[in-house]
Scaffold this motif. Structure first.
Motif, PDB file in Angstrom:
ATOM      1  N   ASN A 314       0.858  -1.211   0.042  1.00  0.00           N
ATOM      2  CA  ASN A 314      -0.134  -0.036  -0.043  1.00  0.00           C
ATOM      3  C   ASN A 314       0.887   1.371  -0.016  1.00  0.00           C
ATOM      4  O   ASN A 314       2.178   1.254   0.350  1.00  0.00           O
ATOM      5  N   PHE A 315       0.365   2.279  -0.330  1.00  0.00           N
ATOM      6  CA  PHE A 315       0.800   3.899  -0.149  1.00  0.00           C
ATOM      7  C   PHE A 315      -0.248   4.752   0.425  1.00  0.00           C
ATOM      8  O   PHE A 315      -1.506   4.268   0.257  1.00  0.00           O
ATOM      9  N   GLY A 316       0.189   5.698   0.945  1.00  0.00           N
ATOM     10  CA  GLY A 316      -0.715   6.631   1.623  1.00  0.00           C
ATOM     11  C   GLY A 316      -1.183   7.880   0.821  1.00  0.00           C
ATOM     12  O   GLY A 316      -0.159   8.259  -0.084  1.00  0.00           O
ATOM     13  N   THR A 317      -2.091   8.462   0.546  1.00  0.00           N
ATOM     14  CA  THR A 317      -2.415   9.716  -0.030  1.00  0.00           C
ATOM     15  C   THR A 317      -3.142  10.737   0.822  1.00  0.00           C
ATOM     16  O   THR A 317      -3.670  10.557   1.883  1.00  0.00           O
ATOM     17  N   ILE A 318      -2.821  12.219   0.248  1.00  0.00           N
ATOM     18  CA  ILE A 318      -3.554  13.244   1.134  1.00  0.00           C
ATOM     19  C   ILE A 318      -4.147  14.099  -0.244  1.00  0.00           C
ATOM     20  O   ILE A 318      -3.269  14.581  -0.822  1.00  0.00           O
ATOM     21  N   ASP A 319      -5.193  14.167  -0.344  1.00  0.00           N
ATOM     22  CA  ASP A 319      -5.942  14.969  -1.343  1.00  0.00           C
ATOM     23  C   ASP A 319      -6.418  16.320  -0.511  1.00  0.00           C
ATOM     24  O   ASP A 319      -7.409  16.146   0.452  1.00  0.00           O
ATOM     25  N   ILE A 320      -5.988  17.398  -1.063  1.00  0.00           N
ATOM     26  CA  ILE A 320      -6.464  18.730  -0.269  1.00  0.00           C
ATOM     27  C   ILE A 320      -7.070  19.384  -1.262  1.00  0.00           C
ATOM     28  O   ILE A 320      -7.073  19.796  -2.535  1.00  0.00           O
ATOM     29  N   ASP A 321      -8.569  19.742  -1.086  1.00  0.00           N
ATOM     30  CA  ASP A 321      -9.389  20.540  -1.603  1.00  0.00           C
ATOM     31  C   ASP A 321      -9.647  21.868  -1.017  1.00  0.00           C
ATOM     32  O   ASP A 321     -10.275  21.958  -0.016  1.00  0.00           O
ATOM     33  N   TRP A 322      -8.900  22.657  -1.522  1.00  0.00           N
ATOM     34  CA  TRP A 322      -8.709  24.053  -1.010  1.00  0.00           C
ATOM     35  C   TRP A 322     -10.036  24.877  -0.922  1.00  0.00           C
ATOM     36  O   TRP A 322     -10.232  25.631  -0.185  1.00  0.00           O
ATOM     37  N   TRP A 323     -10.704  24.611  -2.158  1.00  0.00           N
ATOM     38  CA  TRP A 323     -11.793  25.514  -2.460  1.00  0.00           C
ATOM     39  C   TRP A 323     -13.085  24.771  -1.546  1.00  0.00           C
ATOM     40  O   TRP A 323     -13.795  25.786  -1.283  1.00  0.00           O
ATOM     41  N   GLU A 324     -12.848  23.583  -0.931  1.00  0.00           N
ATOM     42  CA  GLU A 324     -14.066  23.125  -0.231  1.00  0.00           C
ATOM     43  C   GLU A 324     -13.882  23.169   1.064  1.00  0.00           C
ATOM     44  O   GLU A 324     -14.587  22.818   1.869  1.00  0.00           O
ATOM     45  N   GLY A 325     -12.467  23.504   1.334  1.00  0.00           N
ATOM     46  CA  GLY A 325     -11.865  23.221   2.782  1.00  0.00           C
ATOM     47  C   GLY A 325     -11.829  21.861   3.279  1.00  0.00           C
ATOM     48  O   GLY A 325     -12.138  21.728   4.337  1.00  0.00           O
ATOM     49  N   LYS A 326     -11.323  20.856   2.572  1.00  0.00           N
ATOM     50  CA  LYS A 326     -11.420  19.547   3.067  1.00  0.00           C
ATOM     51  C   LYS A 326     -10.126  19.004   2.578  1.00  0.00           C
ATOM     52  O   LYS A 326      -9.341  19.350   1.710  1.00  0.00           O
ATOM     53  N   VAL A 327      -9.590  18.099   3.490  1.00  0.00           N
ATOM     54  CA  VAL A 327      -8.539  17.293   3.239  1.00  0.00           C
ATOM     55  C   VAL A 327      -8.936  15.711   3.737  1.00  0.00           C
ATOM     56  O   VAL A 327      -9.456  15.496   4.664  1.00  0.00           O
ATOM     57  N   ALA A 328      -8.612  14.952   2.835  1.00  0.00           N
ATOM     58  CA  ALA A 328      -8.738  13.505   3.008  1.00  0.00           C
ATOM     59  C   ALA A 328      -7.490  12.616   2.906  1.00  0.00           C
ATOM     60  O   ALA A 328      -6.685  12.808   2.144  1.00  0.00           O
ATOM     61  N   LEU A 329      -7.218  11.631   4.098  1.00  0.00           N
ATOM     62  CA  LEU A 329      -6.320  10.822   4.005  1.00  0.00           C
ATOM     63  C   LEU A 329      -6.903   9.620   3.467  1.00  0.00           C
ATOM     64  O   LEU A 329      -7.767   9.107   4.004  1.00  0.00           O
ATOM     65  N   ALA A 330      -5.841   8.684   2.893  1.00  0.00           N
ATOM     66  CA  ALA A 330      -6.330   7.421   2.399  1.00  0.00           C
ATOM     67  C   ALA A 330      -5.213   6.587   2.498  1.00  0.00           C
ATOM     68  O   ALA A 330      -3.911   6.765   1.897  1.00  0.00           O
ATOM     69  N   ILE A 331      -5.526   5.156   2.256  1.00  0.00           N
ATOM     70  CA  ILE A 331      -4.836   4.126   2.127  1.00  0.00           C
ATOM     71  C   ILE A 331      -4.999   3.404   0.898  1.00  0.00           C
ATOM     72  O   ILE A 331      -6.215   3.025   0.588  1.00  0.00           O
ATOM     73  N   ARG A 332      -4.042   3.294  -0.215  1.00  0.00           N
ATOM     74  CA  ARG A 332      -4.410   2.700  -1.395  1.00  0.00           C
ATOM     75  C   ARG A 332      -3.328   1.700  -1.675  1.00  0.00           C
ATOM     76  O   ARG A 332      -2.571   1.572  -1.149  1.00  0.00           O
ATOM     77  N   ASP A 333      -4.415   0.586  -2.381  1.00  0.00           N
ATOM     78  CA  ASP A 333      -3.363  -0.762  -2.779  1.00  0.00           C
ATOM     79  C   ASP A 333      -2.574  -0.333  -3.921  1.00  0.00           C
ATOM     80  O   ASP A 333      -2.328   0.720  -4.534  1.00  0.00           O
ATOM     81  N   ASP A 334      -1.817  -1.553  -4.200  1.00  0.00           N
ATOM     82  CA  ASP A 334      -0.881  -1.513  -5.378  1.00  0.00           C
ATOM     83  C   ASP A 334      -1.360  -1.390  -6.744  1.00  0.00           C
ATOM     84  O   ASP A 334      -0.646  -1.163  -7.477  1.00  0.00           O
ATOM     85  N   ALA A 335      -2.741  -1.213  -6.731  1.00  0.00           N
ATOM     86  CA  ALA A 335      -3.225  -0.856  -7.883  1.00  0.00           C
ATOM     87  C   ALA A 335      -3.740   0.619  -7.939  1.00  0.00           C
ATOM     88  O   ALA A 335      -4.468   1.339  -8.934  1.00  0.00           O
ATOM     89  N   GLY A 336      -3.722   1.198  -6.825  1.00  0.00           N
ATOM     90  CA  GLY A 336      -4.153   2.589  -6.730  1.00  0.00           C
ATOM     91  C   GLY A 336      -5.684   2.801  -6.167  1.00  0.00           C
ATOM     92  O   GLY A 336      -5.958   3.866  -6.085  1.00  0.00           O
ATOM     93  N   GLN A 337      -6.194   1.616  -5.927  1.00  0.00           N
ATOM     94  CA  GLN A 337      -7.614   1.706  -5.355  1.00  0.00           C
ATOM     95  C   GLN A 337      -7.581   2.311  -3.841  1.00  0.00           C
ATOM     96  O   GLN A 337      -6.797   1.681  -3.099  1.00  0.00           O
ATOM     97  N   VAL A 338      -8.494   3.006  -3.589  1.00  0.00           N
ATOM     98  CA  VAL A 338      -8.561   3.435  -2.255  1.00  0.00           C
ATOM     99  C   VAL A 338      -9.193   2.257  -1.187  1.00  0.00           C
ATOM    100  O   VAL A 338     -10.460   1.750  -1.386  1.00  0.00           O
TER     101      VAL A 338
END
Length: 352
Positions: A314-338
């Motif tokens: 797995n790898f981790g991701t942080i998606d930052i939506d500055w316009w909605e004021g949200k941040v999402a943390l995720a763990i993704r598999d080796d195909a990139g799926q959340v």
């Protein structure tokens, strides 16, 4: 010519052309996609890099165990560590990410040089030199002039400014308290130790961290090789030194540092956590481990875990939506799926 210098020149030559971290002012747009991971064994295949590159991160954070090269503390040489880095840089996906994606790195125990190691490790100076050469730190990098590898960078402009803080949890760390019942659930290797004299970060790094947290930022990503808020197990974690963990929470609060999210590695599994006890505001943590080294069927208590653990690459991701004021943390598999995901509004990441 002395052997360490020969090695340094060899690393410099073999990694020529790899991407260096860019200064904040070179960013064409704000950070919106950050990826991170840990535990990449250079002796095993690493297909996960295709998914990481497919995610198209603006920044990748290496959280330690970036290679595996433990060696005896009495060894006179660091040949195994040098060889591990040499092998890692020849892995196509690993090398491509370093060429094409802005990145920062810190170590954990297996690229530090001693399993679960800390301040007493005798070869940490040599390990640090090899680390900085592999990651192409310039000669004027402050890490070359001080103890430890802690680092901080600012990306973006006011209103969309991200601060990345990478903590060194090895160089200054006091010895853990050994378990009295090896492999027992919750007591696998270590027990909580309330000794006020023990530290994870050390005096100099604590002072530096307090200063960094006073810098203006809209979102702060604090990276630690070992888990911070996670409870319920007896492996390495900040909770083994409860005073140090509370000091971290208090340092965030005292600095008035809003926008903190936490990321970690080490555990050979992926998971998300949330802690609101003793913290300045609810803290989310994403643990991503490992990129190719993992426990396929992990079972452990998780009193502050959000959902189950994930026991495949797995790898981790942080998606930052500055316009909605949200941040999402995720763990993704080796195909990139959340596989695991948690979202929070940035306005909630402020002390009340």
């Amino acid at each position: 010519m002395p052997r360490p210098l020969l090695r340094r020149q060899a690393i410099a030559a073999s990694v020529a052309g790899l991407a260096l971290p860019l200064p904040a002012q070179a960013q064409p747009r704000p950070l919106t996609r950050v990826a991170f991971g840990s535990c990449a064994d250079q002796a095993r295949p690493q297909p996960v890099w295709d998914a990481v590159l497919g995610y198209r991160p603006d920044l990748f954070l290496f959280l330690g165990d970036n290679v595996y090269a433990d060696y005896a503390t009495s060894a006179a040489d660091t040949a195994s560590l040098f060889a591990a880095y040499d092998r890692a840089q020849k892995i196509e996906g690993y090398a491509r990410l370093r060429r094409e994606v802005q990145h920062l790195a810190v170590w954990d125990d297996h690229d530090y040089g001693e399993n679960d190691g800390g301040a007493s490790y005798k070869l940490k100076g040599q390990s640090k030199e090899i680390f900085l050469d592999f990651w192409r730190a310039p000669d004027n990098d402050p890490r070359r002039r001080r103890e430890g590898l802690y680092d901080a960078r600012i990306f973006g402009q006011a209103g969309q400014r991200v601060q990345v803080i990478l903590l060194d949890v090895r160089w200054f760390k006091s010895p853990w308290r050994p378990t009295d019942e090896r492999n027992a659930p919750g007591k696998e290797r270590y027990l909580p130790d309330d000794d006020a004299a023990k530290t994870i970060l050390g005096e100099a790094q604590w002072a530096w961290l307090a200063e960094q947290l006073r810098q203006p930022a809209d979102l702060r990503v604090i990276g630690s090789g070992i888990q911070i808020v996670a409870d319920g197990h007896g492996w390495e974690r900040w909770g083994n030194f409860p005073r140090e963990r509370q000091k971290l929470y208090d340092t965030i609060r005292d600095a008035g540092a809003s926008g903190v999210v936490l990321i970690s590695g080490d555990r050979h599994l992926g998971a998300l956590y949330r802690e609101a006890t003793g913290t300045p505001y609810p803290l989310l943590e994403a643990t991503s481990s490992g990129l190719n080294k993992f426990f396929p069927n992990p079972r452990e208590a998780g009193p502050n875990r959000l959902g189950g653990v994930y026991g495949l690459p797995n790898f981790g991701t942080i998606d930052i939506d500055w316009w909605e004021g949200k941040v999402a943390l995720a763990i993704r598999d080796d195909a990139g799926q959340v596989m695991r995901r948690a979202e929070v509004r940035m306005e909630l990441l402020r002390a009340t």
